[in-house]
Each structure stands twice: as C-alpha cells, then as structure tokens.
Design a protein around this motif. Structure first.
Motif, PDB file in Angstrom:
ATOM      1  N   ARG A 238       5.540   0.711  -8.293  1.00 25.91           N
ATOM      2  CA  ARG A 238       4.185   1.454  -7.973  1.00 25.91           C
ATOM      3  C   ARG A 238       3.166   0.654  -8.771  1.00 25.91           C
ATOM      4  NH1 ARG A 238       2.318   5.928  -5.927  1.00 25.91           N
ATOM      5  NH2 ARG A 238       4.389   7.247  -6.030  1.00 25.91           N
ATOM      6  N   ASP A 239       3.201   0.546 -10.083  1.00 28.89           N
ATOM      7  CA  ASP A 239       2.380  -0.444 -10.888  1.00 28.89           C
ATOM      8  C   ASP A 239       2.196  -1.749 -10.487  1.00 28.89           C
ATOM      9  OD1 ASP A 239       1.967   2.040 -12.409  1.00 28.89           O
ATOM     10  OD2 ASP A 239       3.467   1.290 -14.170  1.00 28.89           O
ATOM     11  N   ALA A 240       3.345  -2.369 -10.080  1.00 31.93           N
ATOM     12  CA  ALA A 240       3.269  -3.724  -9.563  1.00 31.93           C
ATOM     13  C   ALA A 240       2.480  -4.070  -8.460  1.00 31.93           C
ATOM     14  CB  ALA A 240       4.759  -4.157  -9.526  1.00 31.93           C
ATOM     15  N   ALA A 241       2.649  -2.842  -7.383  1.00 31.38           N
ATOM     16  CA  ALA A 241       1.984  -3.072  -6.335  1.00 31.38           C
ATOM     17  C   ALA A 241       0.622  -2.724  -6.409  1.00 31.38           C
ATOM     18  CB  ALA A 241       2.421  -2.097  -5.156  1.00 31.38           C
ATOM     19  N   THR A 242       0.166  -1.791  -7.127  1.00 36.57           N
ATOM     20  CA  THR A 242      -1.274  -1.352  -7.617  1.00 36.57           C
ATOM     21  C   THR A 242      -1.892  -2.509  -7.991  1.00 36.57           C
ATOM     22  OG1 THR A 242      -0.619   1.002  -7.889  1.00 36.57           O
ATOM     23  CG2 THR A 242      -2.699  -0.034  -8.811  1.00 36.57           C
ATOM     24  N   ALA A 243      -1.380  -3.310  -9.068  1.00 40.38           N
ATOM     25  CA  ALA A 243      -1.764  -4.610  -9.772  1.00 40.38           C
ATOM     26  C   ALA A 243      -2.059  -5.699  -8.894  1.00 40.38           C
ATOM     27  CB  ALA A 243      -1.134  -4.605 -11.044  1.00 40.38           C
ATOM     28  N   ASP A 244      -1.097  -5.940  -7.799  1.00 41.95           N
ATOM     29  CA  ASP A 244      -1.204  -7.068  -6.977  1.00 41.95           C
ATOM     30  C   ASP A 244      -0.941  -6.783  -5.552  1.00 41.95           C
ATOM     31  OD1 ASP A 244      -1.181  -9.839  -6.525  1.00 41.95           O
ATOM     32  OD2 ASP A 244       0.886 -10.005  -6.727  1.00 41.95           O
TER      33      ASP A 244
ATOM     34  N   LEU B 269       0.958  -1.074   0.135  1.00 43.44           N
ATOM     35  CA  LEU B 269       0.009  -0.046  -0.088  1.00 43.44           C
ATOM     36  C   LEU B 269       0.760   1.338  -0.018  1.00 43.44           C
ATOM     37  CD1 LEU B 269      -2.677  -1.115   2.531  1.00 43.44           C
ATOM     38  CD2 LEU B 269      -3.025  -0.989   0.104  1.00 43.44           C
ATOM     39  N   ALA B 270       1.935   1.219   0.564  1.00 45.87           N
ATOM     40  CA  ALA B 270       2.880   2.365   0.801  1.00 45.87           C
ATOM     41  C   ALA B 270       3.499   2.628  -0.680  1.00 45.87           C
ATOM     42  CB  ALA B 270       4.051   1.990   1.714  1.00 45.87           C
ATOM     43  N   TYR B 271       3.728   1.474  -1.269  1.00 46.21           N
ATOM     44  CA  TYR B 271       4.178   1.687  -2.753  1.00 46.21           C
ATOM     45  C   TYR B 271       3.097   2.307  -3.791  1.00 46.21           C
ATOM     46  CZ  TYR B 271       7.844  -1.941  -1.329  1.00 46.21           C
ATOM     47  OH  TYR B 271       8.800  -2.529  -0.830  1.00 46.21           O
ATOM     48  N   SER B 272       2.025   1.524  -3.733  1.00 48.93           N
ATOM     49  CA  SER B 272       0.783   2.018  -4.661  1.00 48.93           C
ATOM     50  C   SER B 272       0.455   3.568  -4.312  1.00 48.93           C
ATOM     51  CB  SER B 272      -0.112   0.832  -4.693  1.00 48.93           C
ATOM     52  OG  SER B 272      -0.916   0.889  -3.124  1.00 48.93           O
ATOM     53  N   ILE B 273      -0.135   3.579  -3.080  1.00 45.37           N
ATOM     54  CA  ILE B 273      -0.633   4.829  -2.813  1.00 45.37           C
ATOM     55  C   ILE B 273       0.174   6.059  -2.107  1.00 45.37           C
ATOM     56  CG2 ILE B 273      -2.931   4.087  -2.768  1.00 45.37           C
ATOM     57  CD1 ILE B 273      -3.012   4.014   0.062  1.00 45.37           C
ATOM     58  N   GLY B 274       1.302   5.645  -1.731  1.00 47.86           N
ATOM     59  CA  GLY B 274       2.654   6.402  -1.007  1.00 47.86           C
ATOM     60  C   GLY B 274       3.260   6.843  -1.853  1.00 47.86           C
ATOM     61  N   ASN B 275       4.515   6.900  -1.570  1.00 48.11           N
ATOM     62  CA  ASN B 275       5.645   7.652  -2.379  1.00 48.11           C
ATOM     63  C   ASN B 275       6.413   6.668  -3.368  1.00 48.11           C
ATOM     64  OD1 ASN B 275       6.816   6.504  -0.130  1.00 48.11           O
ATOM     65  ND2 ASN B 275       8.412   8.049   0.043  1.00 48.11           N
ATOM     66  N   GLY B 276       5.794   5.564  -3.525  1.00 43.34           N
ATOM     67  CA  GLY B 276       6.291   4.560  -4.615  1.00 43.34           C
ATOM     68  C   GLY B 276       7.600   3.856  -4.045  1.00 43.34           C
ATOM     69  N   ALA B 277       8.581   4.282  -5.127  1.00 41.05           N
ATOM     70  CA  ALA B 277       9.809   3.710  -4.648  1.00 41.05           C
ATOM     71  C   ALA B 277      10.592   4.127  -3.542  1.00 41.05           C
ATOM     72  CB  ALA B 277      10.760   4.208  -5.952  1.00 41.05           C
ATOM     73  N   GLY B 278      10.092   5.143  -3.043  1.00 40.89           N
ATOM     74  CA  GLY B 278      10.643   6.035  -1.784  1.00 40.89           C
ATOM     75  C   GLY B 278       9.997   5.566  -0.632  1.00 40.89           C
ATOM     76  N   ALA B 279       9.415   4.252  -0.513  1.00 41.56           N
ATOM     77  CA  ALA B 279       8.379   3.748   0.567  1.00 41.56           C
ATOM     78  C   ALA B 279       9.638   3.348   1.623  1.00 41.56           C
ATOM     79  CB  ALA B 279       7.778   2.837   0.196  1.00 41.56           C
ATOM     80  N   PRO B 280      10.612   2.878   1.350  1.00 39.81           N
ATOM     81  CA  PRO B 280      11.770   2.575   2.412  1.00 39.81           C
ATOM     82  C   PRO B 280      11.907   3.755   3.232  1.00 39.81           C
ATOM     83  CG  PRO B 280      12.009   1.268   0.457  1.00 39.81           C
ATOM     84  CD  PRO B 280      11.207   2.061   0.095  1.00 39.81           C
ATOM     85  N   MET B 281      12.239   4.875   2.491  1.00 46.74           N
ATOM     86  CA  MET B 281      12.506   6.028   3.371  1.00 46.74           C
ATOM     87  C   MET B 281      11.359   6.046   4.621  1.00 46.74           C
ATOM     88  SD  MET B 281      14.740   8.347   3.716  1.00 46.74           S
ATOM     89  CE  MET B 281      15.558   9.040   2.258  1.00 46.74           C
ATOM     90  N   GLY B 282      10.297   5.886   4.402  1.00 44.90           N
ATOM     91  CA  GLY B 282       9.108   6.086   5.564  1.00 44.90           C
ATOM     92  C   GLY B 282       9.683   5.368   6.625  1.00 44.90           C
ATOM     93  N   TYR B 283      10.264   4.178   6.574  1.00 44.28           N
ATOM     94  CA  TYR B 283      10.658   3.370   7.763  1.00 44.28           C
ATOM     95  C   TYR B 283      11.831   4.160   8.600  1.00 44.28           C
ATOM     96  CZ  TYR B 283       7.647  -0.165   5.973  1.00 44.28           C
ATOM     97  OH  TYR B 283       6.377  -1.098   5.713  1.00 44.28           O
TER      98      TYR B 283
END
Length: 470
Positions: free
Chosen positions: A250-256, A26-40
């Motif tokens: 982002r596209d991969a996470a949104t689709a699955d 969900l962080a990938y798809s509706i968050g900042n995509g490839a930058g999601a690891p930075m959130g952690y």
C-alpha cells in the motif's frame, strides 16, 4: 472468425497492460491493499456466472447489436432501444477516455525528444489509423489486436517471473487471497477497478454473425476470455504484492502510483524491460481503442439494419465485407468530440479521461443488469433445452453481483471522478438515465407514429440456432 480472433477482441479490449499498470496501483493504495488481487477473482466469478445465461441465450439470439438484441428478446423493443442508447453512450465514453489517455502518453514520450505535440493531435492521428484498420476485414483487426495483446502479456509475464524468482522481502505467500485480507476495508474500490477490466465483455456475441460455427465458438470464446482475464490479472496483481510484501504494497503504491510497474521492471530487469513496457503501453492503448471502435461500428450497423438509425449505416464494404459506413461515421464523430475538447481547452486527464471512464462504468453496469433481467424473462417464457442452473440460478447470482457493484460505483463517484461538486457528480448517472429515457421515448414515438416500423424491431436478428453455417 474463429475462437482465437474473437478471444483477441475481448482480451484486447480489456487492455492487459493498460489495466494492470494503470488500475492495480490505485487498487493497492486506495482499495484493500494486499487484498487487491481478490477483486479480480470476485469480478471473474461474477462474469463467469453471467456467462452461463448469456451464452445459453446467445444460441437463440445472434446479432451485431448484442446487448440490444438480448434486451429486445427478453424485455421488448422499448427497453431494447433504451439499452441500445445507453450502450452506445458507454462505449463512446470509454473510447473517448482512452483516446485522451493515448494522446497524453504520446505527448509525454515525444516531449523529452524536443517534439512537442498536443494530446489532441496525437489522438486525431490515432483516429485515422484506427479508421483504416476498421475498414479492412475483421480478421485484419483481429491479428493486430492479437499481436499487441501477446506482446503485453509477454512483458508482464517476464516481470512476474522475475518477481517470483527473487521472492520479495516477505517471501512468496497466498496472503492476498485470505478472506481476512481479500475482504478487508476497501474491497469495494478494488472490485470497481477489477470489473472495469472486463469492459468489452459482450464482444463475443457482437461478432456472432461473423463467427464460424457460432453455437460452439461463442460460448467457448466467452468462457475462455473471462477465465484468461481473471487468472492473468489476479496473478499479475499478486506478483506485485510479492515484490514489495503484503505489509508494504500500500505504501509503495501510494508513493509511486503512476510508475509502480515500470519502476519495478527497471529495478528487476533493467532499462530494456522498463523501456519495452513503456512502448507496449502505447500499443496496448491502440489495441484497446481498435477493439472498441469495431464494437461501436457494429452497434451502429445493427441500428441501421433495424432502421432506428440511418439505413446507410447497414452498408457492407463490397470487397472487405466490413461495416465500412458505420466505421467511417464512428471515426468522424470521435474526431469531432476530440476537436471540441481541444477547442475549449478541456483538461485531457482531469476532465476528459476521469469523467468519461466513470460514465462508462455506470453505463455498462446498468446495461448488463438489464441484460441479466432479460435473460431471466426470456427463459421464463421459453426455457428451450436449458437447465435450472442456466436459466435461473446462475443469472440470478450474477444479477445480484452486478447490482452490488453498481451501488459501489455510485457510492464511490467522488473518488472515480476526483470531483467534489455534488451537482457535477450527479451529471454522470443523470446522463446514463437520460440517454436510456431518450431511447425509450423514441420507441414510444415509433409505436404511435410508425407502428409497422416499431413492430419490425428485432426481426432482423439472425437466430444462431438456425444459421446455415452452424
């Protein structure tokens, strides 16, 4: 308990497999995509800063009530009862959410086998198992949590190493941690999912009275827990970005979104790895529930000892030394709530899980902000042997970070709950505020009707600094 047992409780409450498999897509798809690891990474830094004042104050305030004890020492009994009420609401909410998710997962696994089982029946069976574990010595639960946690970490690490071995379509790079990517649009959403991974953070102090050499054990367990959670989650989230490439994740996470990790495990490691991951998701949920169960039981125990809840809750099992009465009350109350959800046919995912998860996020952030203010107030009056960094700089920085995350949570409530009705959405912050006001009102009532009982609030806390086993 030693550092290892306490560490198991905190990390198990974070539920590594559940948090990564469920939240990262969900962080990938509706968050900042490839930058999601930075959130952690950002969430980890906030809680490392929080830990500085938190562990410094824990040397002078040790109680199974944890946040309640901190707020009592820093802001007084009225704020303490408000914080205690909000904390109980928070942990009951997250536990109910996970019970619902557990029931959904079990029902989904059994259905293809021709064994239809309602989600609530699976959840109630889990309640019984958790109650039996909670009745035993705390070390017993610690070992169960530890085994489950280690299995989760192993299966995720196997997937991570397989991803790194094959390199991904765009190669291995640190793109996710570049400021332009990590702080791109959607960082607020990713940060919310990351902060939720640290829920149960206070467990280190909750078990202070049951810890060996608490002055050393509690700070060490706290820092290790935050560092381990931060590094492992950021690393696992980054590896999945590598698996699909920063431009495609982002596209991969949104689709699955629901099966991104399991399907990736199947593609790289075959059915054995994907089946193992699915099975361990069940144990991950169980471990998470057990950890929060023990946390809530100790809050009820502290409330009974403080006489703000029935004194019977402060009874200790004569053989196991566990908080068995609080444990049983906690189990029965959860079973009642699950039963009511089943009776009124409330949707376990769209309503029970989503709303309870959002409610817990608002609750825990609100209480942690109160604790941050309490730390500042406490050390302003009694600085003890702390440094300026411990009593002012780090707590202020952590407090600013927590306030920002709470504002992000409030602004993203429609996304967190999936609801569009404004009145329904506002019920969540109203519940947190209302519960806090109830705790405050009860304190005012005690101060006027039973001054002696009110004045005794907080006196049952053990001072770790003076504990005989220090």
């Amino acid at each position: 308990m030693g550092v290892t047992h306490i560490l198991f409780f905190v990390i198990a409450a974070a539920a590594p497999l559940t948090a990564i498999v469920g939240a990262a897509p969900l962080a990938y798809s509706i968050g900042n995509g490839a930058g999601a690891p930075m959130g952690y990474v950002i969430a980890g830094l906030i809680y490392l800063l929080f830990s500085v004042g938190f562990t410094a104050m824990s040397r002078h305030v040790g109680s199974a009530g944890a946040f309640y004890a901190f707020v009592s020492k820093g802001l007084g009994s009225r704020w303490a009862l408000a914080a205690g009420a909000m904390t109980l609401l928070t942990y009951y909410a997250i536990q109910i959410a996970i019970y619902a998710f557990f029931g959904i997962v079990i029902a989904g696994l059994l259905e293809p086998l021709g064994l239809p089982l309602p989600w609530w029946a699976a959840a109630l069976i889990c309640v019984i198992l958790v109650d039996l574990c909670g009745r035993r010595q705390i070390e017993f639960s610690g070992w169960i949590l530890g085994i489950c946690m280690l299995c989760e970490i192993v299966v995720l690490m196997v997937l991570n190493l397989l991803i790194l071995a094959q390199g991904g379509p765009e190669g291995i790079s640190a793109t996710s941690f570049l400021p332009s990517v990590g702080f791109s649009a959607g960082i607020g959403v990713s940060l919310l999912f990351a902060v939720a991974s640290f829920l149960g953070f206070e467990a280190t102090v909750i078990f202070a009275e049951e810890a060996k050499r608490p002055r050393r054990t509690i700070p060490m367990a706290t820092y290790l827990a935050v560092i381990c959670i931060t590094l492992f989650y950021a690393f696992s989230a980054w590896c999945m970005v590598i698996a699909y490439g920063p431009s495609n994740i982002r596209d991969a996470a949104t689709a699955d979104s629901s099966d991104l990790f399991v399907n990736t495990a199947h593609a790289l490691g075959g059915s054995l790895l994907s089946t193992t991951m699915s099975a361990l998701l069940v144990t991950s949920l169980f471990a998470c529930i057990l950890s929060f169960h023990n946390t809530i039981s100790r809050y009820l125990f502290a409330g009974g000892r403080e006489a703000v809840l029935p004194k019977a809750l402060a009874q200790v099992h004569p053989h196991f030394g566990s908080t068995h009465t609080a444990n049983r009350v906690q189990s029965l109350s959860v079973a009642l709530i699950i039963g009511l959800c089943a009776l009124f046919r409330i949707d376990p995912y769209a309503t029970v899980y989503s709303f309870m998860a959002a409610l817990s996020a608002l609750g825990v952030l609100s209480v942690q902000i109160l604790v941050g203010i309490s730390i500042l107030r406490y050390f302003a009056r009694t600085p003890h042997d702390t440094t300026l960094w411990q009593r002012v700089i780090a707590p202020v920085a952590a407090l600013i970070g927590l306030v920002i995350v709470l504002l992000l949570a409030l602004s993203n409530l429609p996304m967190l709950t999936g609801a569009t009705n404004v009145a329904v959405i506002l019920l969540l912050p109203a519940a947190v505020i209302g519960t806090g006001l109830m705790g405050w009102g009860y304190a005012v009532y005690l101060s006027r009707r039973d001054p002696a009982r009110y004045d005794a609030l907080g006196t049952s806390f053990l001072s770790i600094a003076g504990a005989s086993h220090d």
